[in-house]
Design a protein around this motif. Structure first.
Motif, PDB file in Angstrom:
ATOM      1  N   GLU A  86       0.677  -1.065  -0.005  1.00 51.20           N
ATOM      2  CA  GLU A  86      -0.122   0.640   0.197  1.00 51.20           C
ATOM      3  C   GLU A  86       0.965   1.212  -0.104  1.00 51.20           C
ATOM      4  O   GLU A  86       0.323   2.765   0.265  1.00 51.20           O
ATOM      5  N   ASP A  87       2.324   0.712  -0.001  1.00 55.92           N
ATOM      6  CA  ASP A  87       2.774   2.441   0.236  1.00 55.92           C
ATOM      7  C   ASP A  87       3.115   2.863  -1.277  1.00 55.92           C
ATOM      8  O   ASP A  87       3.836   3.981  -1.411  1.00 55.92           O
ATOM      9  N   TRP A  88       3.505   1.986  -2.455  1.00 56.68           N
ATOM     10  CA  TRP A  88       3.412   2.252  -3.706  1.00 56.68           C
ATOM     11  C   TRP A  88       2.216   2.878  -4.447  1.00 56.68           C
ATOM     12  O   TRP A  88       0.763   1.745  -4.047  1.00 56.68           O
ATOM     13  N   THR A  89       2.354   4.296  -4.518  1.00 58.34           N
ATOM     14  CA  THR A  89       0.522   4.383  -5.404  1.00 58.34           C
ATOM     15  C   THR A  89       1.247   5.155  -6.790  1.00 58.34           C
ATOM     16  O   THR A  89       2.297   5.155  -6.977  1.00 58.34           O
ATOM     17  N   PHE A  90       0.403   4.364  -7.755  1.00 53.03           N
ATOM     18  CA  PHE A  90       0.373   5.411  -9.124  1.00 53.03           C
ATOM     19  C   PHE A  90      -1.028   6.078  -9.727  1.00 53.03           C
ATOM     20  O   PHE A  90      -1.844   5.986  -9.456  1.00 53.03           O
ATOM     21  N   GLN A  91      -0.412   7.817  -9.867  1.00 52.72           N
ATOM     22  CA  GLN A  91      -2.139   9.016 -10.150  1.00 52.72           C
ATOM     23  C   GLN A  91      -2.103   8.918 -11.342  1.00 52.72           C
ATOM     24  O   GLN A  91      -0.751   9.236 -12.048  1.00 52.72           O
ATOM     25  N   PHE A  92      -3.028   9.541 -12.019  1.00 56.42           N
ATOM     26  CA  PHE A  92      -2.565  10.071 -13.677  1.00 56.42           C
ATOM     27  C   PHE A  92      -4.058  10.845 -13.633  1.00 56.42           C
ATOM     28  O   PHE A  92      -4.725  10.829 -12.885  1.00 56.42           O
ATOM     29  N   GLU A 125       4.582   6.901  -6.855  1.00 57.55           N
ATOM     30  CA  GLU A 125       4.813   8.132  -5.819  1.00 57.55           C
ATOM     31  C   GLU A 125       5.472   6.189  -4.784  1.00 57.55           C
ATOM     32  O   GLU A 125       4.168   5.656  -4.692  1.00 57.55           O
ATOM     33  N   VAL A 126       6.211   6.975  -3.743  1.00 57.64           N
ATOM     34  CA  VAL A 126       5.733   5.572  -1.925  1.00 57.64           C
ATOM     35  C   VAL A 126       6.500   6.207  -1.161  1.00 57.64           C
ATOM     36  O   VAL A 126       6.962   7.600  -1.463  1.00 57.64           O
ATOM     37  N   GLU A 127       5.993   5.588  -0.346  1.00 59.99           N
ATOM     38  CA  GLU A 127       5.478   6.327   1.596  1.00 59.99           C
ATOM     39  C   GLU A 127       6.549   5.094   2.060  1.00 59.99           C
ATOM     40  O   GLU A 127       6.236   3.650   2.190  1.00 59.99           O
ATOM     41  N   ILE A 128       8.315   5.301   2.525  1.00 57.32           N
ATOM     42  CA  ILE A 128       8.650   4.842   3.002  1.00 57.32           C
ATOM     43  C   ILE A 128       8.885   5.672   4.357  1.00 57.32           C
ATOM     44  O   ILE A 128       9.234   6.887   5.096  1.00 57.32           O
ATOM     45  N   LEU A 129       8.013   5.015   5.696  1.00 56.29           N
ATOM     46  CA  LEU A 129       8.478   5.689   6.923  1.00 56.29           C
ATOM     47  C   LEU A 129       8.401   7.215   7.430  1.00 56.29           C
ATOM     48  O   LEU A 129       8.810   8.450   7.788  1.00 56.29           O
TER      49      LEU A 129
END
Length: 132
Positions: A86-92, A125-129
């Motif tokens: 769930e930390d990786w997303t792709f938006q357009f 987008e990736v979210e880490i910590l």
């Protein structure tokens, strides 16, 4: 993105300037239409193998300068999470300017055809910590 937004806005304003010259006498005047949509975007093919579906939202504005012809500016947004993380997303975000041709039938239903140009702004987008 900013240059394209300005270009699409100018194209839309130019079409609005042409509209009064093309207006027909049968119509009571130019007509504006606005729309909003929401739904569920289901990825397919290779993209669907890696990403889950997502909420999609959009809006459009249409200016019919005659009963039959008009121009539409449309935009949307959706964001797909990676299936495994769930930390990786792709938006357009699609943005388009479309020409519309309607075919009045004399009844309540009016079929139409539209086509135009547009662009898709994509962002992975990736979210880490907690940091994107």
């Amino acid at each position: 993105m900013k240059r394209l937004s300005v270009l699409l806005s100018l194209l839309f304003l130019i079409c609005l300037g042409i509209a009064p010259a093309l207006a027909q006498t049968e119509m009571a005047g130019p007509k504006w239409g606005f729309g909003f949509d929401a739904g569920y975007a289901m990825p397919m093919g290779d993209f669907g193998d890696g990403f889950d579906g997502a909420l999609t939202v959009g809006a459009n504005a249409c200016y019919m300068f005659t009963e039959q012809y008009g121009v539409e500016l449309a935009g949307g947004w959706n964001k797909h999470p990676l299936k495994e993380d769930e930390d990786w997303t792709f938006q357009f975000m699609p943005v388009s300017v479309n020409f519309m041709a309607a075919f009045p039938t004399g009844g309540k239903m009016m079929p139409y055809v539209k086509g135009g140009v547009g662009m898709y702004s994509e962002k992975a987008e990736v979210e880490i910590l907690g940091v994107s």
